[in-house]
Scaffold this active site. Structure first.
Site, mmCIF file in Angstrom:
data_model
loop_
_atom_site.group_PDB
_atom_site.id
_atom_site.type_symbol
_atom_site.label_atom_id
_atom_site.label_comp_id
_atom_site.label_asym_id
_atom_site.label_seq_id
_atom_site.Cartn_x
_atom_site.Cartn_y
_atom_site.Cartn_z
ATOM 1 N N THR A 125 -1.470 2.388 -8.219
ATOM 2 C CA THR A 125 -2.575 3.066 -8.880
ATOM 3 C C THR A 125 -2.061 4.222 -9.746
ATOM 4 O OG1 THR A 125 -4.036 2.413 -7.104
ATOM 5 C CG2 THR A 125 -4.775 4.227 -8.473
ATOM 6 N N GLY A 142 -1.055 -5.540 -2.501
ATOM 7 C CA GLY A 142 0.153 -6.318 -2.258
ATOM 8 C C GLY A 142 0.051 -7.075 -0.943
ATOM 9 N N SER A 175 0.830 -1.205 0.000
ATOM 10 C CA SER A 175 0.000 0.000 0.000
ATOM 11 C C SER A 175 0.866 1.258 0.000
ATOM 12 C CB SER A 175 -0.898 -0.008 1.234
ATOM 13 O OG SER A 175 -1.682 1.144 1.233
ATOM 14 N N GLY A 176 0.608 2.147 -0.935
ATOM 15 C CA GLY A 176 1.364 3.390 -1.020
ATOM 16 C C GLY A 176 2.586 3.295 -1.912
ATOM 17 N N GLU A 181 0.233 -8.159 2.738
ATOM 18 C CA GLU A 181 0.003 -7.322 3.929
ATOM 19 C C GLU A 181 0.381 -8.053 5.201
ATOM 20 O OE1 GLU A 181 -3.998 -5.792 4.122
ATOM 21 O OE2 GLU A 181 -3.585 -4.291 2.580
ATOM 22 N N SER A 187 -5.741 5.363 -0.755
ATOM 23 C CA SER A 187 -5.523 3.929 -0.834
ATOM 24 C C SER A 187 -6.693 3.219 -1.514
ATOM 25 C CB SER A 187 -5.330 3.386 0.581
ATOM 26 O OG SER A 187 -5.015 2.034 0.535
ATOM 27 N N SER A 188 -6.377 2.392 -2.496
ATOM 28 C CA SER A 188 -7.430 1.609 -3.164
ATOM 29 C C SER A 188 -7.858 0.516 -2.214
ATOM 30 C CB SER A 188 -6.907 0.949 -4.438
ATOM 31 O OG SER A 188 -6.045 1.801 -5.136
ATOM 32 N N ASN A 192 -1.634 5.371 3.120
ATOM 33 C CA ASN A 192 -1.773 6.044 1.829
ATOM 34 C C ASN A 192 -3.014 6.938 1.868
ATOM 35 O OD1 ASN A 192 -2.067 6.752 -0.842
ATOM 36 N ND2 ASN A 192 -2.076 4.652 -1.634
HETATM 37 P P1 ATP Z 1 -2.751 1.206 -2.308
HETATM 38 O O1 ATP Z 1 -2.415 -0.246 -2.298
HETATM 39 O O2 ATP Z 1 -2.942 1.742 -0.926
HETATM 40 O O3 ATP Z 1 -3.858 1.556 -3.217
HETATM 41 P P2 ATP Z 1 -0.904 2.244 -4.286
HETATM 42 O O4 ATP Z 1 0.251 1.331 -4.517
HETATM 43 O O5 ATP Z 1 -1.987 2.212 -5.279
HETATM 44 O O6 ATP Z 1 -1.429 1.972 -2.803
HETATM 45 P P3 ATP Z 1 -0.707 4.994 -5.022
HETATM 46 O O7 ATP Z 1 -2.025 5.474 -4.592
HETATM 47 O O8 ATP Z 1 -0.481 4.730 -6.468
HETATM 48 O O9 ATP Z 1 -0.315 3.703 -4.147
HETATM 49 O O10 ATP Z 1 0.430 6.005 -4.552
HETATM 50 C C1 ATP Z 1 0.385 6.651 -3.298
HETATM 51 C C2 ATP Z 1 0.810 8.088 -3.426
HETATM 52 O O11 ATP Z 1 2.201 8.157 -3.737
HETATM 53 C C3 ATP Z 1 0.122 8.841 -4.541
HETATM 54 O O12 ATP Z 1 -1.062 9.410 -4.111
HETATM 55 C C4 ATP Z 1 1.157 9.887 -4.909
HETATM 56 O O13 ATP Z 1 1.095 10.972 -4.003
HETATM 57 C C5 ATP Z 1 2.470 9.185 -4.655
HETATM 58 N N1 ATP Z 1 3.034 8.595 -5.884
HETATM 59 C C6 ATP Z 1 2.941 7.316 -6.298
HETATM 60 N N2 ATP Z 1 3.589 7.124 -7.457
HETATM 61 C C7 ATP Z 1 4.118 8.301 -7.798
HETATM 62 C C8 ATP Z 1 4.920 8.777 -8.905
HETATM 63 N N3 ATP Z 1 5.297 7.966 -9.880
HETATM 64 N N4 ATP Z 1 5.277 10.069 -8.915
HETATM 65 C C9 ATP Z 1 4.911 10.896 -7.923
HETATM 66 N N5 ATP Z 1 4.185 10.531 -6.851
HETATM 67 C C10 ATP Z 1 3.775 9.252 -6.783
HETATM 68 MG MG MG Z 2 -3.953 1.945 -5.172
#
Ligand code: ATP
Ligand code: MG
Length: 713
Positions: free
Chosen positions: A128, A405, A123-124, A407, A176-177, A173
């Protein structure tokens, strides 16, 4: 390491744009395959760190892209960047998500094979964000479909809507999705996006009624309250202040500095229109959202017999209207349970605790079913509109998987069990698709080599999903014994059935030493990525996911267009016992695996650099864990153990024949013999390459680089 060393793709295509790379781009190695000390985790992490310090967040392991979340806008996703990565070979330019995007798209176009990009990480970590950048890349760079570009907008705009309803602020996050997502993008024969389809997995619906400290409910609630027009809120009977709603105050953080609910609301409202929602449908949808808030504010008081009575008449009134149900039916359903015994219906009053449970169960059911409905509605909007046209028949599909991912928390429950099972399945698929296929190719080509040892996690998948003996089966069995079974009897049955298994431990099954660290209500799974201890508390309840019969009946009688699609009368039939949550999840995962298996895979492995969500911080302990969970060292080991490059004889000969007088300008014999002559002329040493049935295999990148260099002279 010289940069030239990484200037070649595993497909052996020559570098033509070396000048496009600056000194900064060359920090560390751009492909872990080129690390001198490739078995050292420390060297691996050091390479990540050096590159991260220079804001070089992408590095390859062969074709796999490793990405470290920069937590800052690096300005590397512009249209200009897209153009830079179009049509060039993987290694001509610095590693980038767009290089993967373009490679996948070109494979789809030229080989006409379906592709799937699997994005994983905790997560984070940035899954996404990566998914969104990929979609954006395709939307902006692919040709427009014949029937206009509406589908591109719909593909893009489905995202803010799904995020509003399926994402939330968590401790890890801010966005977070809380569901898994697999999205197909369909392309016509010209390579234009013409449609899409989304599958969603296991929305975390417990969040609707409870949030941990510092976390929020799903974004849509706050967006509606912050951004909704006065008139709309009045119709829905809502107050603007989130503090007024019990379902929104548990986490005590309605306001988040990184989130602007008001402007997000505007984006969502507009997106709903793009994905074909009429004004009436928007109103219906928001009525359901509002009804969940009202449900949360339903209070009960005990009468003289300790039976629950609804005391919040105003809320009940709004609920009745918003859900389009009879007031008296709803009141009765919230405070009674209907039991059918010997063909007779009995109404049994609920006490305070039971009534609160029933209310929360209804809120969760209403919200999660609405989410499922929303995904289906989006799918109708994304469905290719030119299904009749000839081009439809030749569509190819590109899938994007953005799924939770591995956990491991302080306290792990049924949800983590499901999520980690999902990761086991995906790891199994990864093994099948990558490691096994790599070895199988050597076998098929008749190449002798030492098999690489890797851990095959099938044994853990079986432990979870096997019929009769697997954890899910045992759990389901216990769910069939209402009144008698408890979480603890489930654990006992698990111990009795599985007995000794190398990947399962419980207090009873553990040895003296390990026993101390295990509570009586816990079991520990030794996952491929590490150990996780699960508490069985709530397993039965969460797996059963019961909604009392009369609540179901009430919802089936709803005249709300959405609710009447979400609750179907066939559920009321006694004969049809609904599948348990774990079994439904298992079946949807099996289906997902089949979908992914039928496609050419590409991988993006995302890493979160620190827990503070801050730029520039590289927390080594945290990263080391993720390198382990993501199986990156093993991935690299397998990649290095084999042959870094392989090419069909025809292609290899065609490319390098000019380097040898005997093969230039044409070679009359078999391509394989031509290649043999060619490599002898080039001075390849026997340990550097092998000749397979149809391909030449080259062990080290440097051999091919030297040959490439010779071409340039
Ligand atoms: P979750 O499993 O909780 O959904 P995730 O892997 O989908 O987590 P994201 O929501 O894609 O995580 O990313 C978390 C935050 O990190 C985003 O809101 C953004 O602020 C930052 N972030 C992620 N990837 C990038 C990137 N390539 N460039 C800049 N900031 C990023
Ligand atoms: Mg996500």
């Amino acid at each position: 390491m010289r940069y030239r060393a990484s200037a070649l793709g595993s497909d052996g295509v020559r570098v033509t744009m070396e000048s496009a790379l600056t000194a900064r781009d060359r920090v560390g190695v751009q492909d872990f395959v080129l690390l001198e000390n490739f078995t050292s985790e420390a060297a691996f992490i050091e390479n990540l760190r050096r590159r991260f310090r220079e804001n070089l967040i992408y590095t390859y392991i062969g074709p796999v892209l490793v990405s470290v979340n920069p937590y800052r806008d690096l300005q590397i996703y512009s249209r200009q960047h897209m153009e830079r990565y179009r049509g060039v070979s993987f290694y001509e330019v610095p590693p980038h998500l767009f290089a993967v995007a373009d490679t996948v798209y070109r494979a789809l176009r030229t080989e006409r094979r379906d592709q799937a990009v699997m994005i994983s990480g905790e997560s984070g970590a940035g899954k996404t964000e990566a998914t969104k950048r990929l979609l954006q890349f395709y939307a902006e760079t692919c040709p427009a479909p014949e029937l206009g570009g509406a589908v591109r907008d719909r593909l893009l705009q489905s995202n803010p809507v799904l995020e509003a309803f399926g994402n939330a602020k968590t401790l890890r996050n801010d966005n977070s999705s809380r569901f898994g997502k697999y999205m197909d993008v369909q392309f016509d024969f010209k390579g234009a996006p013409v449609g899409g389809h989304i599958l969603s997995y296991l929305l975390e619906k417990s969040r609707v009624v409870h949030q941990n400290h510092g976390e929020r409910n799903f974004h849509i609630f706050y967006q509606l309250l912050e951004g909704g027009e006065e008139e709309l809120l009045r119709r829905l009977g809502l107050e603007r202040n989130p503090q007024s709603y019990l379902y929104l105050v548990k986490g005590q953080c309605a306001k988040v500095s990184s989130i602007n609910d008001k402007s997000d609301w505007k984006v969502v409202r507009k997106a709903l229109t793009v994905i074909d929602f009429t004004e009436d449908e928007v109103e219906d949808l928001l009525s359901i959202v509002a009804s969940v808030l009202h449900l949360g504010n339903i209070h009960f008081a005990a009468d003289e017999d300790s039976n629950a009575q609804v005391t919040t008449e105003n809320q009940l009134k709004y609920l009745t209207r918003l859900l389009s149900v009879e007031g008296s039916t709803l009141r009765e359903a919230l405070t009674h349970r209907k039991i059918i015994a010997k063909g007779e219906e009995l109404l049994s009053p609920l006490n305070l605790e039971q009534a609160a449970y029933a209310r929360d169960a209804l809120a969760k059911a209403v919200y999660s079913r609405t989410f499922t409905w929303l995904v289906e509605k989006i799918n109708r909007s994304l469905a290719s509109k030119d299904a009749e046209s000839p081009s439809w028949r030749s569509t190819t599909v590109l899938g994007l998987l953005d799924i939770y991912g591995f956990e491991v928390f302080q306290h792990n429950s049924f949800e983590q069990f499901c999520i980690n099972y999902c990761n086991e399945k995906l790891q199994q698929l990864f093994i099948e698709l990558t490691l096994k296929s790599e070895q199988e190719e050597y076998e098929a080509e008749g190449i002798a080599w030492e098999p690489v040892q890797y851990f095959n996690n099938k044994i853990i998948c079986d432990l979870v999903e096997e019929k009769f003996k697997g954890i899910i089966s045992i759990l389901d069995e216990e769910c069939l014994r209402p009144g008698e079974a408890t979480d603890l009897t489930f654990l006992e049955k698990l111990e009795d059935t599985v007995k000794h298994h190398p990947h399962l431990l419980t207090h009873k099954l553990a040895d003296q030493r390990t026993r101390k660290s295990l509570g009586r209500g816990e079991f520990r799974l030794l996952h491929y990525a590490g150990e996780v201890t699960y508490s069985v508390t709530g397993f039965l309840d969460k797996n059963n996911d019961l909604l009392f019969r009369n609540l179901k009946e009430t919802m089936c009688s709803s005249e709300s267009p959405i609710m009447s699609q979400c609750f179907d009368r066939s559920e009321l039939s006694d004969k049809k016992r609904p599948e348990t949550v774990a079994t439904q999840f298992k079946m949807s995962l099996l289906q997902l695996v089949e979908i992914l298996k039928s496609k050419e895979p590409a991988y993006v492995r995302c890493i979160k650099p620190n827990d503070a969500k801050q730029p520039g911080r590289f927390d080594e302990v945290l990263i080391r864990h993720q390198v382990k969970y993501l199986g990156l060292m093993e991935n690299l080991r397998v990649r290095r153990a084999g042959f870094a490059y392989r090419r069909k004889y025809e292609v290899f000969l065609q490319r390098y024949k000019s380097l040898c007088p005997e093969t230039w300008p044409t070679w009359a014999g078999r391509p394989q013999d031509g290649v043999a002559v060619l490599v002898r002329h080039l001075g390849y040493k026997p340990e550097e390459y092998k000749m397979g049935r149809t391909k030449i295999f080259i062990r080290f990148p440097k051999t091919l680089f030297a040959t490439e260099d010779a071409l340039e002279v």
